[in-house]
Design a protein around this motif. Structure first.
Motif, PDB file in Angstrom:
ATOM      1  N   THR A  47      38.507  28.750  29.466  1.00 35.30           N
ATOM      2  CA  THR A  47      39.686  30.045  29.750  1.00 35.30           C
ATOM      3  C   THR A  47      38.745  31.192  30.953  1.00 35.30           C
ATOM      4  O   THR A  47      37.445  31.192  30.730  1.00 35.30           O
ATOM      5  CB  THR A  47      39.883  31.074  28.718  1.00 35.30           C
ATOM      6  OG1 THR A  47      41.427  31.744  29.245  1.00 35.30           O
ATOM      7  CG2 THR A  47      39.571  32.267  28.181  1.00 35.30           C
ATOM      8  N   LEU A  48      39.793  31.668  32.174  1.00 32.43           N
ATOM      9  CA  LEU A  48      38.790  32.202  32.590  1.00 32.43           C
ATOM     10  C   LEU A  48      39.824  34.294  32.356  1.00 32.43           C
ATOM     11  O   LEU A  48      40.491  34.120  32.583  1.00 32.43           O
ATOM     12  CB  LEU A  48      39.306  32.017  34.392  1.00 32.43           C
ATOM     13  CG  LEU A  48      38.760  32.708  35.576  1.00 32.43           C
ATOM     14  CD1 LEU A  48      37.207  32.832  35.795  1.00 32.43           C
ATOM     15  CD2 LEU A  48      39.045  32.553  36.658  1.00 32.43           C
ATOM     16  N   TRP A  49      38.127  34.554  32.463  1.00 31.55           N
ATOM     17  CA  TRP A  49      37.875  35.742  31.572  1.00 31.55           C
ATOM     18  C   TRP A  49      37.377  36.974  32.345  1.00 31.55           C
ATOM     19  O   TRP A  49      36.334  36.743  32.112  1.00 31.55           O
ATOM     20  CB  TRP A  49      38.241  35.993  30.154  1.00 31.55           C
ATOM     21  CG  TRP A  49      38.810  37.108  29.555  1.00 31.55           C
ATOM     22  CD1 TRP A  49      38.946  38.016  30.401  1.00 31.55           C
ATOM     23  CD2 TRP A  49      39.761  37.018  28.016  1.00 31.55           C
ATOM     24  NE1 TRP A  49      40.117  39.022  29.006  1.00 31.55           N
ATOM     25  CE2 TRP A  49      39.774  38.190  27.587  1.00 31.55           C
ATOM     26  CE3 TRP A  49      40.168  36.342  26.760  1.00 31.55           C
ATOM     27  CZ2 TRP A  49      40.507  38.733  26.693  1.00 31.55           C
ATOM     28  CZ3 TRP A  49      39.882  36.040  25.536  1.00 31.55           C
ATOM     29  CH2 TRP A  49      40.218  37.761  25.519  1.00 31.55           C
ATOM     30  N   ASP A  50      38.360  37.407  32.938  1.00 28.45           N
ATOM     31  CA  ASP A  50      37.149  39.132  33.894  1.00 28.45           C
ATOM     32  C   ASP A  50      35.647  38.476  34.527  1.00 28.45           C
ATOM     33  O   ASP A  50      34.529  38.644  34.208  1.00 28.45           O
ATOM     34  CB  ASP A  50      36.261  40.168  32.433  1.00 28.45           C
ATOM     35  CG  ASP A  50      35.586  41.169  33.083  1.00 28.45           C
ATOM     36  OD1 ASP A  50      36.432  41.455  34.538  1.00 28.45           O
ATOM     37  OD2 ASP A  50      35.051  41.028  32.685  1.00 28.45           O
ATOM     38  N   GLY A  51      36.300  37.163  35.187  1.00 29.26           N
ATOM     39  CA  GLY A  51      35.488  36.810  36.309  1.00 29.26           C
ATOM     40  C   GLY A  51      34.554  35.181  35.745  1.00 29.26           C
ATOM     41  O   GLY A  51      33.952  35.180  36.162  1.00 29.26           O
ATOM     42  N   LYS A  52      35.010  35.708  34.358  1.00 29.12           N
ATOM     43  CA  LYS A  52      33.555  34.070  33.410  1.00 29.12           C
ATOM     44  C   LYS A  52      34.500  33.946  32.724  1.00 29.12           C
ATOM     45  O   LYS A  52      35.900  33.313  32.221  1.00 29.12           O
ATOM     46  CB  LYS A  52      33.066  35.090  32.623  1.00 29.12           C
ATOM     47  CG  LYS A  52      32.198  36.277  33.053  1.00 29.12           C
ATOM     48  CD  LYS A  52      31.737  36.913  31.701  1.00 29.12           C
ATOM     49  CE  LYS A  52      30.478  38.335  32.544  1.00 29.12           C
ATOM     50  NZ  LYS A  52      29.817  39.036  31.388  1.00 29.12           N
ATOM     51  N   VAL A  53      34.297  31.870  33.068  1.00 29.51           N
ATOM     52  CA  VAL A  53      34.549  31.048  31.855  1.00 29.51           C
ATOM     53  C   VAL A  53      34.162  30.455  31.021  1.00 29.51           C
ATOM     54  O   VAL A  53      32.718  31.036  30.762  1.00 29.51           O
ATOM     55  CB  VAL A  53      34.426  29.054  32.796  1.00 29.51           C
ATOM     56  CG1 VAL A  53      35.075  28.607  32.662  1.00 29.51           C
ATOM     57  CG2 VAL A  53      34.710  29.354  34.556  1.00 29.51           C
ATOM     58  N   VAL A  54      35.810  30.678  30.331  1.00 30.57           N
ATOM     59  CA  VAL A  54      34.627  31.128  28.798  1.00 30.57           C
ATOM     60  C   VAL A  54      35.191  30.033  27.635  1.00 30.57           C
ATOM     61  O   VAL A  54      36.380  29.475  27.223  1.00 30.57           O
ATOM     62  CB  VAL A  54      35.194  32.591  28.045  1.00 30.57           C
ATOM     63  CG1 VAL A  54      34.877  32.604  26.637  1.00 30.57           C
ATOM     64  CG2 VAL A  54      35.046  33.576  29.154  1.00 30.57           C
ATOM     65  N   LEU A  55      33.718  29.220  26.810  1.00 34.99           N
ATOM     66  CA  LEU A  55      34.661  28.102  26.596  1.00 34.99           C
ATOM     67  C   LEU A  55      34.570  28.455  24.832  1.00 34.99           C
ATOM     68  O   LEU A  55      34.517  29.588  24.363  1.00 34.99           O
ATOM     69  CB  LEU A  55      33.651  27.589  26.494  1.00 34.99           C
ATOM     70  CG  LEU A  55      32.861  27.016  27.423  1.00 34.99           C
ATOM     71  CD1 LEU A  55      31.506  25.712  27.643  1.00 34.99           C
ATOM     72  CD2 LEU A  55      33.586  25.768  27.869  1.00 34.99           C
ATOM     73  N   THR A  56      35.957  27.917  24.619  1.00 33.89           N
ATOM     74  CA  THR A  56      36.377  28.101  23.066  1.00 33.89           C
ATOM     75  C   THR A  56      35.085  27.990  21.856  1.00 33.89           C
ATOM     76  O   THR A  56      34.626  26.687  22.374  1.00 33.89           O
ATOM     77  CB  THR A  56      37.190  27.216  22.744  1.00 33.89           C
ATOM     78  OG1 THR A  56      37.723  26.083  22.873  1.00 33.89           O
ATOM     79  CG2 THR A  56      38.939  27.280  23.694  1.00 33.89           C
ATOM     80  N   THR A  57      35.425  28.586  20.868  1.00 33.91           N
ATOM     81  CA  THR A  57      34.744  29.201  20.112  1.00 33.91           C
ATOM     82  C   THR A  57      35.070  27.969  18.523  1.00 33.91           C
ATOM     83  O   THR A  57      36.408  27.809  18.690  1.00 33.91           O
ATOM     84  CB  THR A  57      33.829  30.234  19.208  1.00 33.91           C
ATOM     85  OG1 THR A  57      34.569  30.887  18.746  1.00 33.91           O
ATOM     86  CG2 THR A  57      32.900  30.501  20.525  1.00 33.91           C
ATOM     87  N   ALA A  58      34.332  27.948  17.356  1.00 36.21           N
ATOM     88  CA  ALA A  58      34.947  26.921  16.626  1.00 36.21           C
ATOM     89  C   ALA A  58      35.807  27.706  15.586  1.00 36.21           C
ATOM     90  O   ALA A  58      36.514  27.152  15.302  1.00 36.21           O
ATOM     91  CB  ALA A  58      33.896  27.060  15.450  1.00 36.21           C
TER      92      ALA A  58
END
Length: 360
Positions: A47-58
């Motif tokens: 997801t894109l959140w606050d300018g950063k592409v964040v990968l999902t965790t376990a």
């Protein structure tokens, strides 16, 4: 959506390539020229959140996205044949909670900063146009991947998927051209009698943008891009079906735009959207879908009279049936495929039948 004048779409959000080998395989001599046998994609949940592409965790909640293109069993000439759509995993989609959705809203509010954010007040229209042009350049590099995903997730053939991407890019470029050439959108001095005034358009605020599944790129960007160009901050709800193409675009947005200017929300709309509207922080709603869903969202807002609305509601689709294939199979194909069963947009179907078909 694209039939609307670009100047009108812009006004609503302001107050007063070559293949890189993704499509592999060969085309069957007997198949339609637009149908290509290709390997299924795999898009990682992010997801894109606050300018950063964040990968999902376990620990993150995700759902598996299955493609709709593979069919096994049955034959064209067998009226009693049962078509079984083979579900092929092609990626995964984050399922945000209400708490996470409100955290996304906080990021958007920080970027908006009461109209004093970087994107809105510190960057000129020319600078915002330059940023969107950077976005277009980055998206073009993702063309084949996005086309590939559109084919597998919502069942478009090659030509239709390529056309959707190309028309979207063309719309963005024409919108930018409209901004550059139309004096209505450029700040200027106006003289009325003895009164001299410097006029410029101001952004509306935080725009909640919800697009449909059937044209997830083209119709969503038809509201998203004008909203951004006019200096608004956008929260985009990714459709449950057709959302993987947006996951592929996140890196392009992160590179082109300042942090928080655009944020993505995926998952259940019934769970994540009402808290955003109820917060009263949403200034504009761009929604394509059913009128009941739109009314419900608008009703959640504490001050709906100040909510800027851009709505495209109740699409109608026409189906034409000939005697080439049994009607039973045509109806099964239309109402049993995964895409149709999981659609977000309310659609009314109209069928045109010949007299012979109607009698059967």
């Amino acid at each position: 959506m694209i039939l609307l004048k670009r100047s009108l779409v812009l006004s609503l959000f302001a107050a007063a390539g070559a293949s890189n080998g993704v499509l592999r395989g060969v085309e069957s001599a007997s198949a339609n020229e637009n149908c290509v046998v290709s390997e299924p994609p795999h898009v990682q949940a992010q997801t894109l959140w606050d300018g950063k592409v964040v990968l999902t965790t376990a620990d993150s909640k995700v759902s598996t996205v299955e493609g709709c293109c593979a069919v096994e069993g049955g034959g064209e000439d067998d009226e009693e044949a049962e078509l079984r759509f083979k579900k092929v995993p092609i990626g995964s989609m984050p399922q945000l909670t209400q708490t996470q959705a409100l955290e996304v809203l906080d990021s958007a509010k920080e970027a908006w900063n009461g109209g004093s954010g970087t994107w809105t007040s510190r960057m000129s229209l020319a600078q915002r146009i330059e940023a969107i042009e950077t976005l277009v350049s980055e998206l073009k590099q993702k063309r084949e991947e996005i086309v590939h995903v559109l084919m597998w997730e919502i069942g478009k053939n090659v030509k239709d998927a390529q056309s959707e991407f190309d028309r979207t890019i063309s719309f963005i470029e024409q919108t930018i051209q409209e901004l550059r050439t139309n004096p209505e959108y450029n700040a200027s001095w106006k003289h009325i009698g003895s009164t001299h005034a410097f006029t410029r358009r101001a952004a509306v605020g935080i725009i909640l943008c919800l697009g449909p599944f059937n044209y997830p790129l083209n119709e969503t960007y038809a509201t998203l891009i004008p909203a951004l160009l006019m200096g608004n901050v956008v929260i985009m709800k990714i459709p449950t079906v057709g959302g993987l193409a947006h996951l592929l675009s996140m890196e392009a947005f992160a590179k082109a735009l300042p942090p928080g200017v655009i944020n993505f929300i995926s998952g259940s709309g019934r769970e994540t959207m009402p808290p955003l509207m109820a917060s009263g922080s949403i200034d504009g709603l761009a929604f394509i879908g059913g009128s009941n869903a739109a009314d419900d969202l608008i009703g959640k807002h504490p001050t709906p009279h100040r909510l800027k609305l851009f709505l495209q509601l109740e699409a109608k689709n026409m189906g034409k049936f000939s005697n080439i294939q049994p009607l039973k199979l045509c109806l099964f194909d239309r109402f049993s495929c995964p895409t149709c069963l999981n659609r977000e947009t309310k659609i009314n179907w109209m069928w045109l039948l010949t007299r012979r078909s109607r009698d059967h």
